[in-house]
Structure formats: C-alpha cells, structure tokens
Design a protein around this motif. Structure first.
Motif, PDB file in Angstrom:
ATOM      1  N   SER A  59       0.836  -1.201   0.000  1.00 19.12           N
ATOM      2  CA  SER A  59       0.000   0.000   0.000  1.00 19.12           C
ATOM      3  C   SER A  59       0.868   1.247   0.000  1.00 19.12           C
ATOM      4  CB  SER A  59      -0.904   0.012   1.233  1.00 19.12           C
ATOM      5  OG  SER A  59      -0.128   0.195   2.406  1.00 19.12           O
ATOM      6  N   SER A  60       0.247   2.352  -0.391  1.00 19.38           N
ATOM      7  CA  SER A  60       0.951   3.629  -0.375  1.00 19.38           C
ATOM      8  C   SER A  60       1.401   3.977   1.029  1.00 19.38           C
ATOM      9  CB  SER A  60       0.035   4.720  -0.936  1.00 19.38           C
ATOM     10  OG  SER A  60       0.664   5.975  -0.876  1.00 19.38           O
ATOM     11  N   ALA A  61       0.592   3.637   2.030  1.00 18.29           N
ATOM     12  CA  ALA A  61       0.947   3.941   3.428  1.00 18.29           C
ATOM     13  C   ALA A  61       2.182   3.159   3.860  1.00 18.29           C
ATOM     14  CB  ALA A  61      -0.229   3.611   4.348  1.00 18.29           C
ATOM     15  N   THR A  62       2.262   1.884   3.447  1.00 21.56           N
ATOM     16  CA  THR A  62       3.429   1.069   3.800  1.00 21.56           C
ATOM     17  C   THR A  62       4.691   1.625   3.127  1.00 21.56           C
ATOM     18  OG1 THR A  62       2.053  -0.909   4.020  1.00 21.56           O
ATOM     19  CG2 THR A  62       4.417  -1.253   3.718  1.00 21.56           C
ATOM     20  N   ILE A  63       4.556   1.985   1.860  1.00 19.30           N
ATOM     21  CA  ILE A  63       5.686   2.586   1.123  1.00 19.30           C
ATOM     22  C   ILE A  63       6.123   3.871   1.818  1.00 19.30           C
ATOM     23  CG2 ILE A  63       6.429   3.639  -1.046  1.00 19.30           C
ATOM     24  CD1 ILE A  63       6.164   0.691  -1.377  1.00 19.30           C
ATOM     25  N   ARG A  64       5.167   4.672   2.254  1.00 17.13           N
ATOM     26  CA  ARG A  64       5.480   5.947   2.908  1.00 17.13           C
ATOM     27  C   ARG A  64       6.278   5.708   4.194  1.00 17.13           C
ATOM     28  NH1 ARG A  64       0.956   8.011   2.275  1.00 17.13           N
ATOM     29  NH2 ARG A  64      -0.069   7.351   4.218  1.00 17.13           N
ATOM     30  N   ASN A  65       5.898   4.675   4.949  1.00 17.52           N
ATOM     31  CA  ASN A  65       6.626   4.357   6.180  1.00 17.52           C
ATOM     32  C   ASN A  65       8.055   3.899   5.874  1.00 17.52           C
ATOM     33  OD1 ASN A  65       4.465   4.968   7.825  1.00 17.52           O
ATOM     34  ND2 ASN A  65       3.648   2.874   7.827  1.00 17.52           N
ATOM     35  N   ILE A  66       8.213   3.094   4.829  1.00 15.69           N
ATOM     36  CA  ILE A  66       9.555   2.629   4.436  1.00 15.69           C
ATOM     37  C   ILE A  66      10.408   3.818   4.009  1.00 15.69           C
ATOM     38  CG2 ILE A  66      10.855   1.240   2.765  1.00 15.69           C
ATOM     39  CD1 ILE A  66       8.436  -0.685   2.697  1.00 15.69           C
ATOM     40  N   MET A  67       9.813   4.733   3.239  1.00 14.73           N
ATOM     41  CA  MET A  67      10.561   5.919   2.791  1.00 14.73           C
ATOM     42  C   MET A  67      10.938   6.805   3.978  1.00 14.73           C
ATOM     43  SD  MET A  67       8.510   6.765  -0.760  1.00 14.73           S
ATOM     44  CE  MET A  67       9.453   8.233  -1.167  1.00 14.73           C
ATOM     45  N   ALA A  68      10.071   6.882   4.983  1.00 14.71           N
ATOM     46  CA  ALA A  68      10.393   7.649   6.193  1.00 14.71           C
ATOM     47  C   ALA A  68      11.587   7.025   6.909  1.00 14.71           C
ATOM     48  CB  ALA A  68       9.180   7.717   7.114  1.00 14.71           C
ATOM     49  N   ASP A  69      11.614   5.670   6.953  1.00 12.65           N
ATOM     50  CA  ASP A  69      12.757   4.980   7.562  1.00 12.65           C
ATOM     51  C   ASP A  69      14.041   5.261   6.776  1.00 12.65           C
ATOM     52  OD1 ASP A  69      11.131   3.903   9.502  1.00 12.65           O
ATOM     53  OD2 ASP A  69      10.855   1.976   8.466  1.00 12.65           O
ATOM     54  N   LEU A  70      13.949   5.243   5.448  1.00 10.42           N
ATOM     55  CA  LEU A  70      15.118   5.505   4.605  1.00 10.42           C
ATOM     56  C   LEU A  70      15.625   6.926   4.810  1.00 10.42           C
ATOM     57  CD1 LEU A  70      13.976   3.754   1.292  1.00 10.42           C
ATOM     58  CD2 LEU A  70      15.826   3.007   2.804  1.00 10.42           C
ATOM     59  N   GLU A  71      14.692   7.858   5.037  1.00 12.31           N
ATOM     60  CA  GLU A  71      15.101   9.237   5.310  1.00 12.31           C
ATOM     61  C   GLU A  71      15.822   9.321   6.656  1.00 12.31           C
ATOM     62  OE1 GLU A  71      13.238  13.763   5.646  1.00 12.31           O
ATOM     63  OE2 GLU A  71      11.902  12.038   5.440  1.00 12.31           O
ATOM     64  N   GLU A  72      15.293   8.639   7.647  1.00  8.69           N
ATOM     65  CA  GLU A  72      15.900   8.659   8.979  1.00  8.69           C
ATOM     66  C   GLU A  72      17.310   8.058   8.941  1.00  8.69           C
ATOM     67  OE1 GLU A  72      14.997   6.893  13.459  1.00  8.69           O
ATOM     68  OE2 GLU A  72      13.380   7.039  11.983  1.00  8.69           O
TER      69      GLU A  72
END
Length: 352
Positions: free
Chosen positions: A53-66
């Motif tokens: 889902s877009s929400a799951t992708i968004r969480n992964i991208m947030a982790d990659l940013e961190e």
C-alpha cells in the motif's frame, strides 16, 4: 582521501536495509534519475515491483530518510536520494553486474571509429563526442602524458641560426615537435649522428626513464669525453620538457542544459573550466580500469558537490597512459554511465 570510497559494509553499519527497503530505495533512485522531481509514496506504490500500500511505502521511505538515504526537500513534497543513497545504489549495481550493456557499447565504438585508431588525439576527441551524445553528460579524456609514453624515434633538424627542431614519435602514436635553442654550432650531419645515438640508446624506453638517465649523465658531464654525447644529452634534456597535461571535453552544453542546473550555469561552467582542479581530483584516485565513482560530496572540491565523476584509466599492460570519464549530475544514469566509461577505457587501451 579521494578514491577511497565507502563500500556497502560501511554504509550499512548499524542500519542494515531489508529487502523491501532496498527495493524502495532503488525505485526512488530510478524514478528520480528519469525525472528530477521529488518522488512520492503513491508513485512508488504504482510500480509493478511492489504489492504494498501507499501507506506502507510511505513508512519505508520515512525509515530511509531517517537512515540518511533519502531527504524530503519540503514538508509536503516527496523525497529525493542523498549522496549516501546514490552510493548504496551504485554499489548494489556493481554487485549485480551490467550484463550485455558493455558489449553493446563496445561494438558501437568499434563500428564508429575503426578508421581513426592511428591518430590517438583524434580518437580521444571522437570517442568523447560519441559518449557525450549517448549519455547526455559531459565526457572527458586526459590525453596521453608524454612522460608515460615510450620513445619510438627522435629526429633532429637544423633550423635557423642556433635553433634545432626536435621531432619525437612514441610507440603509442604521440608525435611532438619542439624548437630548441642551442649555444653550440651543429651541422645537419652532427644532428643526424646525435639522432642515431639517442635512438640506439633510448628506443622503447619511457620518457621518464630517459629523463632519469639524462639527468644522471649531465650530473657527471665533465666525465663525458665525447663532445657529441655531451651535446646529445643537452639536446635531449631540452627536448623532453613538456607542457602540463590538458583535458579534452565534449558535451559541456549537455551538462549545463540539465534542468537541475538552470540556476547554477555559471558555477558549473567555472568548475569545469578549472582543468587543474579536475586533474588534481583525478590524480587522487586509486587507478585501474574499473571505473571509480565520486558522488556529490565525495568530491574533494566544493565546485563539484552537485556533480558526480565517473572515470577509468586507459592503459598499456600495467602502465597507465591517461584517463577517460564522464561528469554529470548526481542523478546520472549510473547503470549505463559506469559500463560506458569502462568500455571507453577498454576500447582506447586496445586501440593504442
């Protein structure tokens, strides 16, 4: 130190990417390479590589940013790769290999330049122009450094007054000529004898090796009984002084015409024009025919912090003769650029 770049094991220390994280990072980089606008989670989720889902992708991208692989330029925007993200991406590409891309490029170069191999400078100009048009980046070549070449033949000609013309031909196809000023009168017969002596003594020696012998001989000049040999050493010393190395560029307009450089044209142009700085960067690298990649802030010079440099040596056996490479934005298409640079180096090495 330039050229000693972080490998995957250094990047991942304490922040190992799982399979989903690696795939999302790769997708963000691939997408941003094709279109330099921040990449949102909804766009990534549309890829057929994911069933998330877009929400799951968004969480992964947030982790990659961190973790430092992505950055969000604006709160409401998507994310873009950092230098660290590109480094991880490039190292992962190396692990996968480049498949048939290299052979396709090599065949293209052989087909285009089979008639120019006898003129090394023309070959370097033609190959850089071809590579620039294929990559839409700036391509460059550092020509043969005379000091690295081996002498094929030297010929001396009497000119006007006390002037002599020295013509040098190297085994690598480099031809140089120089007017020398001598304070001793020599006939053409004397010059022919000196030419024969130098050719018999130094043919197939590198210019560096010849310089070392000449300097050693000159240091004990009084011991040289033969006046002709003394004159030969003096002429040789003068003839083997070459100007600083230059760089051949092709595709400057391709580089400064990229959208991300619209407001940086002058600073990018100044960085490229400073050839001595580029030479210093290249001289700090490790060497070899495997392409070396400097990404953004990995470049030691501030003018190149928004650029990536990919470069490889062209060689004769174990001896480095010069360098070829590409300069482009940090979002350059590394999957094509890296093998293309390596093929440039292989092709020029085989042509010399």
């Amino acid at each position: 130190m330039p050229g000693v770049l972080p490998g995957p094991e250094e990047i991942d220390r304490g922040m190992e990417l799982n399979e989903r994280g690696r795939k999302v990072l790769e997708e963000v980089v691939d997408t941003y390479i094709q279109r330099p606008v921040p990449v949102g989670s909804r766009l990534v989720a549309k890829s057929d590589k994911f069933n998330l889902s877009s929400a799951t992708i968004r969480n992964i991208m947030a982790d990659l940013e961190e973790m430092g692989f992505l950055v969000q330029p604006h709160t409401s925007a998507g994310r873009v790769p950092t230098d660290m993200g590109y480094r991880y991406y490039v190292d992962a590409l190396r692990e996968k290999g480049f498949g048939m891309v290299e052979e396709k490029f090599l065949a293209s170069l052989h087909k285009s330049f089979k008639d120019t191999q006898d003129d090394i400078n023309r070959l370097l100009n033609d190959v850089t122009a071809k590579v620039s048009s294929m990559s839409h980046c700036l391509a460059f070549a550092v020509p043969l450094r005379a000091d690295n070449t081996t002498l094929n033949r030297v010929q001396l000609y009497r000119y006007r007054g006390n002037r002599t013309v020295a013509m040098l031909l190297t085994n690598e196809g480099l031809v140089t000529s120089k007017v020398l000023y001598t304070d001793f009168g020599l006939s053409q017969r004397d010059l022919d004898r000196i030419s024969d002596y130098l050719n018999s003594e130094f043919s197939s020696c590198t210019i560096d090796e010849i310089k070392a012998v000449v300097m050693e001989q000159m240091s004990r000049e009084k011991e040289l009984a033969d006046v002709l040999i003394t004159n030969a050493m003096q002429i040789c010393r003068e003839a083997l002084v070459f100007p600083d190395c230059d760089i051949i560029f092709s595709g400057v307009s391709e580089l400064i015409g990229l959208p991300e450089f619209a407001d940086q044209v002058n600073s990018i142009a100044r960085a490229i024009e400073d050839k001595h700085t580029i030479i210093d960067i290249l001289d700090g690298l490790n060497g070899g025919m495997q392409a070396e990649v400097l990404i953004g802030g990995e470049n030691p010079e501030s003018g190149f912090r928004h650029l990536s440099i990919i470069t490889s040596e062209y060689r004769q056996g174990d001896r480095s003769l010069g360098r070829v490479g590409m300069i482009g934005p940090t979002r350059m298409d590394y999957s094509n650029a890296i093998p293309l640079v390596e093929v440039m180096a292989r092709y020029i090495s085989s042509a010399i």
